[in-house]
Write a protein that holds these residues in place. Structure first.
Motif, PDB file in Angstrom:
ATOM      1  N   ILE A   1       5.742   7.574  19.535  1.00 60.52           N
ATOM      2  CA  ILE A   1       5.180   6.302  20.030  1.00 60.52           C
ATOM      3  C   ILE A   1       6.223   5.401  20.702  1.00 60.52           C
ATOM      4  CG2 ILE A   1       3.261   6.260  18.393  1.00 60.52           C
ATOM      5  CD1 ILE A   1       5.013   4.099  16.826  1.00 60.52           C
ATOM      6  N   ALA A   2       7.506   5.664  20.444  1.00 63.82           N
ATOM      7  CA  ALA A   2       8.572   4.879  21.090  1.00 63.82           C
ATOM      8  C   ALA A   2       9.865   5.698  21.002  1.00 63.82           C
ATOM      9  CB  ALA A   2       8.768   3.541  20.385  1.00 63.82           C
ATOM     10  N   ARG A   3      10.800   5.409  21.910  1.00 64.26           N
ATOM     11  CA  ARG A   3      12.124   6.059  21.792  1.00 64.26           C
ATOM     12  C   ARG A   3      12.800   5.503  20.547  1.00 64.26           C
ATOM     13  NH1 ARG A   3      13.162   8.761  26.578  1.00 64.26           N
ATOM     14  NH2 ARG A   3      12.053   7.918  28.376  1.00 64.26           N
ATOM     15  N   SER A   4      13.897   6.146  20.136  1.00 67.33           N
ATOM     16  CA  SER A   4      14.588   5.717  18.918  1.00 67.33           C
ATOM     17  C   SER A   4      15.050   4.262  19.016  1.00 67.33           C
ATOM     18  CB  SER A   4      15.787   6.612  18.639  1.00 67.33           C
ATOM     19  OG  SER A   4      15.343   7.941  18.611  1.00 67.33           O
ATOM     20  N   ASN A   5      15.342   3.776  20.249  1.00 63.15           N
ATOM     21  CA  ASN A   5      15.764   2.369  20.409  1.00 63.15           C
ATOM     22  C   ASN A   5      14.575   1.428  20.614  1.00 63.15           C
ATOM     23  OD1 ASN A   5      14.866   2.868  22.973  1.00 63.15           O
ATOM     24  ND2 ASN A   5      16.817   2.504  24.005  1.00 63.15           N
ATOM     25  N   GLY A   6      13.357   1.935  20.460  1.00 64.84           N
ATOM     26  CA  GLY A   6      12.167   1.082  20.567  1.00 64.84           C
ATOM     27  C   GLY A   6      11.523   1.054  21.949  1.00 64.84           C
ATOM     28  N   ASP A   7      12.185   1.629  22.970  1.00 66.87           N
ATOM     29  CA  ASP A   7      11.611   1.597  24.331  1.00 66.87           C
ATOM     30  C   ASP A   7      10.333   2.422  24.416  1.00 66.87           C
ATOM     31  OD1 ASP A   7      13.614   0.009  25.187  1.00 66.87           O
ATOM     32  OD2 ASP A   7      14.637   1.524  26.409  1.00 66.87           O
ATOM     33  N   GLU A   8       9.390   1.901  25.192  1.00 65.94           N
ATOM     34  CA  GLU A   8       8.128   2.624  25.421  1.00 65.94           C
ATOM     35  C   GLU A   8       7.946   2.901  26.909  1.00 65.94           C
ATOM     36  OE1 GLU A   8       4.636   0.946  23.509  1.00 65.94           O
ATOM     37  OE2 GLU A   8       5.894  -0.059  22.064  1.00 65.94           O
ATOM     38  N   ASP A   9       9.078   3.040  27.627  1.00 62.97           N
ATOM     39  CA  ASP A   9       9.044   3.179  29.086  1.00 62.97           C
ATOM     40  C   ASP A   9       8.295   4.424  29.567  1.00 62.97           C
ATOM     41  OD1 ASP A   9      11.419   4.297  27.707  1.00 62.97           O
ATOM     42  OD2 ASP A   9      11.815   5.193  29.657  1.00 62.97           O
ATOM     43  N   PHE A  10       8.102   5.400  28.674  1.00 58.39           N
ATOM     44  CA  PHE A  10       7.445   6.659  29.061  1.00 58.39           C
ATOM     45  C   PHE A  10       5.917   6.554  29.007  1.00 58.39           C
ATOM     46  CE2 PHE A  10       8.499   6.551  24.608  1.00 58.39           C
ATOM     47  CZ  PHE A  10       7.321   6.918  23.988  1.00 58.39           C
ATOM     48  N   LEU A  11       5.402   5.398  28.549  1.00 62.26           N
ATOM     49  CA  LEU A  11       3.950   5.211  28.443  1.00 62.26           C
ATOM     50  C   LEU A  11       3.452   4.413  29.643  1.00 62.26           C
ATOM     51  CD1 LEU A  11       3.664   4.254  24.661  1.00 62.26           C
ATOM     52  CD2 LEU A  11       3.118   6.461  25.699  1.00 62.26           C
ATOM     53  N   SER A  12       2.320   4.824  30.220  1.00 63.98           N
ATOM     54  CA  SER A  12       1.836   4.101  31.398  1.00 63.98           C
ATOM     55  C   SER A  12       1.223   2.759  30.979  1.00 63.98           C
ATOM     56  CB  SER A  12       0.818   4.935  32.168  1.00 63.98           C
ATOM     57  OG  SER A  12      -0.449   4.799  31.590  1.00 63.98           O
ATOM     58  N   ASP A  13       1.155   1.838  31.947  1.00 67.37           N
ATOM     59  CA  ASP A  13       0.599   0.502  31.695  1.00 67.37           C
ATOM     60  C   ASP A  13      -0.861   0.567  31.250  1.00 67.37           C
ATOM     61  OD1 ASP A  13       3.030  -0.319  32.550  1.00 67.37           O
ATOM     62  OD2 ASP A  13       2.341  -1.255  34.407  1.00 67.37           O
ATOM     63  N   ASP A  14      -1.542   1.653  31.611  1.00 68.90           N
ATOM     64  CA  ASP A  14      -2.954   1.790  31.215  1.00 68.90           C
ATOM     65  C   ASP A  14      -3.114   1.673  29.701  1.00 68.90           C
ATOM     66  OD1 ASP A  14      -3.607   2.184  33.808  1.00 68.90           O
ATOM     67  OD2 ASP A  14      -3.775   4.363  33.668  1.00 68.90           O
ATOM     68  N   ASN A  15      -2.109   2.121  28.943  1.00 70.86           N
ATOM     69  CA  ASN A  15      -2.206   2.053  27.474  1.00 70.86           C
ATOM     70  C   ASN A  15      -2.297   0.606  27.000  1.00 70.86           C
ATOM     71  OD1 ASN A  15      -1.745   4.955  26.540  1.00 70.86           O
ATOM     72  ND2 ASN A  15      -0.092   4.633  28.013  1.00 70.86           N
ATOM     73  N   TRP A  16      -1.501  -0.269  27.639  1.00 70.95           N
ATOM     74  CA  TRP A  16      -1.533  -1.691  27.279  1.00 70.95           C
ATOM     75  C   TRP A  16      -2.900  -2.290  27.622  1.00 70.95           C
ATOM     76  CZ3 TRP A  16       0.883  -5.271  24.515  1.00 70.95           C
ATOM     77  CH2 TRP A  16       0.482  -6.593  24.711  1.00 70.95           C
ATOM     78  N   ILE A  17      -3.404  -1.941  28.811  1.00 67.75           N
ATOM     79  CA  ILE A  17      -4.702  -2.488  29.254  1.00 67.75           C
ATOM     80  C   ILE A  17      -5.798  -2.065  28.271  1.00 67.75           C
ATOM     81  CG2 ILE A  17      -6.430  -2.372  31.125  1.00 67.75           C
ATOM     82  CD1 ILE A  17      -3.861  -2.000  33.000  1.00 67.75           C
ATOM     83  N   ILE A  18      -5.749  -0.810  27.825  1.00 67.76           N
ATOM     84  CA  ILE A  18      -6.757  -0.311  26.874  1.00 67.76           C
ATOM     85  C   ILE A  18      -6.609  -1.032  25.530  1.00 67.76           C
ATOM     86  CG2 ILE A  18      -7.468   1.738  25.559  1.00 67.76           C
ATOM     87  CD1 ILE A  18      -6.448   3.289  28.207  1.00 67.76           C
ATOM     88  N   PHE A  19      -5.353  -1.196  25.076  1.00 68.57           N
ATOM     89  CA  PHE A  19      -5.131  -1.919  23.804  1.00 68.57           C
ATOM     90  C   PHE A  19      -5.698  -3.334  23.901  1.00 68.57           C
ATOM     91  CE2 PHE A  19      -2.540  -5.134  21.672  1.00 68.57           C
ATOM     92  CZ  PHE A  19      -2.892  -4.852  20.351  1.00 68.57           C
ATOM     93  N   SER A  20      -5.395  -4.039  25.004  1.00 71.19           N
ATOM     94  CA  SER A  20      -5.842  -5.432  25.073  1.00 71.19           C
ATOM     95  C   SER A  20      -7.367  -5.529  25.144  1.00 71.19           C
ATOM     96  CB  SER A  20      -5.158  -6.220  26.193  1.00 71.19           C
ATOM     97  OG  SER A  20      -5.110  -5.478  27.345  1.00 71.19           O
ATOM     98  N   LYS A  21      -8.010  -4.562  25.796  1.00 70.57           N
ATOM     99  CA  LYS A  21      -9.488  -4.568  25.832  1.00 70.57           C
ATOM    100  C   LYS A  21     -10.063  -4.331  24.438  1.00 70.57           C
ATOM    101  CE  LYS A  21     -10.444  -3.224  30.580  1.00 70.57           C
ATOM    102  NZ  LYS A  21     -10.627  -2.096  31.467  1.00 70.57           N
ATOM    103  N   LEU A  22      -9.449  -3.397  23.701  1.00 73.30           N
ATOM    104  CA  LEU A  22      -9.943  -3.106  22.336  1.00 73.30           C
ATOM    105  C   LEU A  22      -9.743  -4.322  21.426  1.00 73.30           C
ATOM    106  CD1 LEU A  22      -8.631   0.523  21.748  1.00 73.30           C
ATOM    107  CD2 LEU A  22     -11.036  -0.187  21.833  1.00 73.30           C
ATOM    108  N   ALA A  23      -8.564  -4.975  21.551  1.00 70.74           N
ATOM    109  CA  ALA A  23      -8.279  -6.139  20.704  1.00 70.74           C
ATOM    110  C   ALA A  23      -9.300  -7.239  20.986  1.00 70.74           C
ATOM    111  CB  ALA A  23      -6.863  -6.636  20.962  1.00 70.74           C
TER     112      ALA A  23
END
Ligand SMILES: NC(=O)c1ccc[n+]([C@@H]2O[C@H](COP(=O)([O-])OP(=O)(O)OC[C@H]3O[C@@H](n4cnc5c(N)ncnc54)[C@H](OP(=O)(O)O)[C@@H]3O)[C@@H](O)[C@H]2O)c1
Length: 179
Positions: free
Chosen positions: A15-37
């Motif tokens: 779900i994240a790199r060891s340093n916390g980065d989520e750069d490998f995930l597309s922005d669509d994931n955020w849009i879907i999370f915010s719609k669900l929330a």
């Protein structure tokens, strides 16, 4: 209250790199999370996830029209306006229930996901699977002794890259029932 865990991961469950980065995930994931929330009316996240997201330029929890609960053991942790501080996962669920929330979206790091699972506090899991494999990083669930049976209720192709799996948790003899 129905508790839905939402996570975006690589094909191998990172779900994240060891340093916390989520750069490998597309922005669509955020849009879907915010719609669900917004749809469910409330989200709960860990303090580290809150701080990570507050640093992002384009996306921010402040813009999601939902009740926002942040969990930290630090009772003096400073949050922006319109956030609720909870001292534990159970306190977060208790505070959500007190303000009349019926469904809540959770999104944490692996340790808290596992403790919620082990306490049988998760009713459903929505997982966005992204087309990448990463050998190292933070996993959806930490490596501990647990077992849970799920029922697959839907599989959706969300975009050209993301497949969304939606499961409900089945009762399991090694997990107590919180209902
Ligand atoms: N890809 C995805 O879908 C997704 C989703 C969520 C998060 N993430 C990523 O995962 C990483 C964060 O994961 P993480 O595991 O490091 O952190 P986290 O779960 O966001 O936050 C951990 C913090 O939550 C608080 N906490 C944890 N257990 C608690 C308890 N039982 N009672 C009270 N407070 C408790 C503590 O805050 P205090 O130290 O203040 O007490 C702890 O340091 C970030 O990089 C984030 O961006 C990815």
């Amino acid at each position: 209250m129905k508790v839905i865990l939402f996570m975006a991961s690589t094909l191998n469950g990172i779900i994240a790199r060891s340093n916390g980065d989520e750069d490998f995930l597309s922005d669509d994931n955020w849009i879907i999370f915010s719609k669900l929330a917004k749809k469910y009316g409330c989200f709960i996240v860990g303090r580290k996830t809150y701080q990570t997201v507050q640093k992002w330029k384009d996306y921010n929890f402040d813009h999601i029209n939902a009740k926002r609960i942040i969990v930290s053991k630090n009772s003096t942790f400073k949050l922006n306006d319109n956030y609720i501080l909870a001292s534990s996962p159970k306190d977060a669920l208790h505070k959500a229930a007190k303000i009349g929330i019926k469904n809540v979206i959770l999104t944490w790091g692996s340790k808290l996901n596992t403790s919620f699972l082990k306490e049988n506090l998760i009713d459903e899991i929505i997982l966005n699977v992204n087309p990448i494999l990463l050998g190292q990083g933070i996993k959806i669930f930490s490596e501990e002794k647990f077992e849970a049976n799920l029922k697959l209720i839907s599989v959706k192709k969300i975009s050209s890259e993301i497949v969304q799996l939606h499961y409900i948790l089945l009762p399991h003899p090694t997990l107590d029932n919180h209902a």
